[in-house]
Design an enzyme around this catalytic site. Structure first.
Site, PDB file in Angstrom:
ATOM      1  N   ALA A  13       0.857  -1.192   0.000  1.00 58.51           N
ATOM      2  CA  ALA A  13       0.000   0.000   0.000  1.00 58.51           C
ATOM      3  C   ALA A  13       0.893   1.242   0.000  1.00 58.51           C
ATOM      4  CB  ALA A  13      -0.934   0.017   1.199  1.00 58.51           C
ATOM      5  N   PHE A  14       0.333   2.372  -0.412  1.00 62.22           N
ATOM      6  CA  PHE A  14       1.175   3.562  -0.581  1.00 62.22           C
ATOM      7  C   PHE A  14       1.725   4.071   0.741  1.00 62.22           C
ATOM      8  CE2 PHE A  14      -0.517   7.802   0.626  1.00 62.22           C
ATOM      9  CZ  PHE A  14      -1.649   7.397   1.311  1.00 62.22           C
ATOM     10  N   LYS A  15       1.147   3.623   1.853  1.00 62.98           N
ATOM     11  CA  LYS A  15       1.648   4.084   3.153  1.00 62.98           C
ATOM     12  C   LYS A  15       3.105   3.712   3.378  1.00 62.98           C
ATOM     13  CE  LYS A  15      -2.748   4.709   5.378  1.00 62.98           C
ATOM     14  NZ  LYS A  15      -3.638   4.379   4.222  1.00 62.98           N
ATOM     15  N   ASP A  16       3.582   2.674   2.703  1.00 62.49           N
ATOM     16  CA  ASP A  16       5.007   2.309   2.824  1.00 62.49           C
ATOM     17  C   ASP A  16       5.914   3.465   2.396  1.00 62.49           C
ATOM     18  OD1 ASP A  16       4.627  -0.356   3.691  1.00 62.49           O
ATOM     19  OD2 ASP A  16       4.355  -1.045   1.621  1.00 62.49           O
ATOM     20  N   LEU A  51       6.066   5.665   5.457  1.00 63.67           N
ATOM     21  CA  LEU A  51       6.436   5.030   6.731  1.00 63.67           C
ATOM     22  C   LEU A  51       7.814   4.390   6.692  1.00 63.67           C
ATOM     23  CD1 LEU A  51       2.955   3.763   7.886  1.00 63.67           C
ATOM     24  CD2 LEU A  51       4.499   5.253   9.166  1.00 63.67           C
TER      25      LEU A  51
END
Ligand SMILES: *Cc1c(COP(=O)(O)O)cnc(C)c1O
Length: 460
Positions: free
Chosen positions: A105-108, A111
């Site tokens: 997911a783009f949160k990587d 994060l």
């Protein structure tokens, strides 16, 4: 670079302090005191652009060589060579795939960097923290992957037992690092969130455990997301050429990063805010009214949000950086469940923004249609982005980029329902269903969760 709170009553901090505190002490969000301006240049190389775009935001708060090394490291583990590939869907529409990181997911993207920044800064200061968070799916696994095996911190993630998908649960519970602790809470996502808030509100506990968070209000997460807007422009013609973006939106962090790119000089004539049936933002952009309603579950669960926390950063700009006015507006919203901007305040939003919402049937039809049309398989969140992009009208002279925020294999049921084909996990995750899981099921009760945290984390 110095950071001020959107509510105007918290200490002014440098980058590293704003990183570690997350939320400002007056309840506001940190934003840079001024917007740095993007110089000419850029070749579309992700890491080089990332270092250049973020450097003015970091200032001299973190050693420049160490920062560049952390950026390179953060994106070395991405599956795609150029980190975030741009796929041509035809008719001037491009898909930017932001989901090639460790948890799909783009949160990587944010994060992976934030985990390294925390570790770097805590180690330098000789400090340790316990990160606690609640997740309905994507954030938990991305935070765990970013924090695993780091000596300066432990991470405890609460998810609602039986209410996250099996892929999402396994991405969290099969991480075998000693500093990772998963709680399956007998309750809902809201119960998880309430318990995290209650732990922070328990001051002796918070201080003893040195609680901290890496949630989506952290400025560093927004900063890391500004990068791909610039990279997209570079790859499509250069930093001075106009590009439009359509962004599937939940907490408003992703699309606000696009606005930051615009405030920094990138030519973005339009940002399209795409929502699912939880469409509080659609009304806000169309007529300046926000009205709180219950969250409805949809096929795009990471966007099942009503109050988008990062909207506060846009309100701060609309209100000419008057923190007291932001606080008054949000207090009114909290008290009444509704707020309407004065027409004069809302007017700037009619230029450069549009907002639109799509229900699950439209999402399924879009996934099927795009698979037929271009062979590209979208996940339900990315489909909202593509629908938003297509809804925004044709302007062949200005490319439109839809941001793809999750890999289709992360939401296999919806994709299979739409296309008849179950998407396969990337090879490195192929054995996800065979790996042993580690998690502790706990009752929805503060004392039990605090006892678990206290017993599990390593001494501060
Ligand atoms: C978190 C998330 C979103 C929403 O992003 P915001 O920054 O909260 O607007 C969209 N899609 C996916 C897959 C996500 O994980």
């Amino acid at each position: 670079m110095r950071y001020v709170s959107t509510r105007g009553a918290a200490p002014v901090l440098d980058f590293a302090d704003a990183l570690l505190v997350g939320l400002a002490s007056d309840g506001g969000l940190y934003v840079p005191e001024a917007w740095p301006q993007l110089p000419d240049g850029g070749t579309g190389d992700y890491v080089a652009t990332a270092v250049e775009v973020m450097a003015p935001f970091v200032g001299d708060s973190i050693d420049a060589d160490a920062f560049a090394a952390m950026v390179a490291d953060s994106y070395a583990c991405f599956d795609a060579d150029d980190v975030a590939p741009l796929v041509d869907l035809g008719d001037g529409l491009f898909l930017m795939e932001l989901f090639h990181g460790p948890t799909l997911a783009f949160k990587d993207i944010a994060l992976q960097l934030v985990g390294r920044l925390f570790d770097h800064e805590l180690t330098r200061r000789g400090e340790r923290v316990t990160i606690v968070g609640a997740t309905s799916g994507d954030t938990g696994s991305a935070a765990i992957e970013a924090c695993r095996d780091r000596d300066s911190l432990d991470i405890v993630i609460l998810h609602p037992a039986g209410r996250v998908s099996e892929v999402q649960r396994r991405q969290m519970t099969t991480v075998s690092s000693a500093n990772v602790h998963n709680v399956a809470l007998e309750g809902t996502f809201d119960d998880c969130q309430d318990l995290v808030k209650a732990m922070f509100a328990d001051e002796p506990f918070r201080n003893r455990m040195r609680l901290s968070a890496v949630n989506s209000i952290n400025w560093a997460r927004v900063m890391a997301q500004v990068v791909y807007y610039v990279v997209a422009a570079e790859r499509l013609g250069g930093r001075r050429e106009p590009v439009r973006f359509a962004v599937p939106t939940g907490n408003f962090g992703n699309v606000f990063a696009g606005h930051v790119a615009r405030l920094s000089g990138l030519r973005i004539p339009r940002l399209v805010v795409g929502s699912n049936s939880n469409d509080i933002l659609t009304g806000f952009f169309r007529n300046g009214t926000m009205e709180l309603r219950d969250v409805v579950p949809t096929l795009s669960p990471s966007m099942d949000i009503q109050v988008s926390s990062n909207l506060e950063r846009l309100l701060f700009e609309l209100l000419d950086r008057d923190g007291a006015a932001v606080a008054a507006l949000l207090d009114g919203f909290r008290a009444d469940g509704t707020v309407t901007l004065d027409p004069g305040l809302h007017a700037p939003l009619s230029d450069g923004w549009s907002a639109t919402r799509f229900d699950d049937d439209e999402v399924l039809a879009c996934i099927a249609d795009e698979a037929d049309r271009s062979g590209t398989v979208l996940d339900p969140h990315s489909a909202v982005g593509v629908l938003a992009a297509r809804s925004s009208g044709r302007d062949r002279s200005t490319p439109m980029v839809a941001l793809a925020t999750a890999h289709p294999a992360k939401f296999p049921d919806a994709v299979e329902a739409a296309t008849g084909v179950r998407p396969a996990l990337p090879e490195r995750l192929g054995d996800l269903f065979d790996r042993p899981e580690r998690l502790t099921t706990l009752p929805n009760d503060l004392a039990s969760v605090e006892a678990f945290v206290e017993a599990g984390v390593r001494p501060v």
